[in-house]
Design an enzyme around this catalytic site. Structure first.
Site, short mmCIF file in Angstrom:
data_model
loop_
_atom_site.label_atom_id
_atom_site.label_comp_id
_atom_site.label_asym_id
_atom_site.label_seq_id
_atom_site.Cartn_x
_atom_site.Cartn_y
_atom_site.Cartn_z
CD GLN A 166 -3.05 0.84 0.30
OE1 GLN A 166 -3.77 -0.17 0.28
NE2 GLN A 166 -4.30 2.14 -0.04
CG PHE A 167 1.97 3.72 -3.68
CD1 PHE A 167 1.97 4.92 -4.05
CD2 PHE A 167 0.84 2.83 -4.23
CE1 PHE A 167 0.99 5.61 -4.95
CE2 PHE A 167 -0.11 3.17 -5.70
CZ PHE A 167 -0.10 4.31 -5.96
CB THR A 168 -1.59 5.21 -1.36
OG1 THR A 168 -2.35 4.29 0.07
CG2 THR A 168 -2.23 5.24 -2.56
#
Length: 152
Positions: free
Chosen positions: A78-80
């Site tokens: 989950q890069f966000t």
């Protein structure tokens, strides 16, 4: 690394209408990797996931770890989680690691957790458009960041 840990009754990840990972009682973990992360960060956070006592004991108190309840883990990249919203309304993800660093660290975390838990960890698909379905238990949701170890 930054993580959102959710205690769940069940959780699943679907990509292109195919389930890539699903669990019953356990932890659904969203994991973000940033450029500055190290193997030391990964090992520290992995130990925290495994030993975090957020499952209820016989008295209804949060005293049991995922190992104690023989629970499962669904791990999602989950890069966000590294969204910066300081300027304007469009998030910047400049602190998130590029895929050539983030993907191997995500895979290494999955391997570490499988070894520590002594069972297969269920996964999403790195970089894919994933649909996550979960039933949060409690709800119990904890956010951790390896750059803030003193508070965890």
């Amino acid at each position: 690394m930054r993580a959102v840990i959710q205690r769940v009754k069940n959780a699943s990840c679907t990509v292109d209408n195919q389930i890539t990972g699903q669990i019953q009682k356990g932890l659904m973990i969203l994991l973000g990797v940033e450029e500055a992360d190290t193997t030391e960060d990964l090992k520290w956070l992995g130990q925290k996931f495994i030993n975090l006592r957020i499952f209820e004991d016989e008295q209804g108190l949060m005293n049991k770890s995922i190992q104690d309840i023989d629970g499962n883990i669904l791990l999602i990249s989950q890069f966000t989680l590294f969204a910066q919203t300081k300027k304007g309304n469009r998030p910047s993800f400049i602190r998130a690691a590029k895929p050539d660093k983030a993907k191997p660290m995500y895979e290494e975390m999955a391997l570490l957790l499988s070894q520590l838990l002594q069972k297969e960890v269920q996964l999403g698909v790195f970089g894919a458009d994933m649909k996550i379905d979960l039933l949060n238990d409690g709800p119990v949701t904890i956010v951790m960041d390896t750059k803030d170890k003193d508070n965890f």
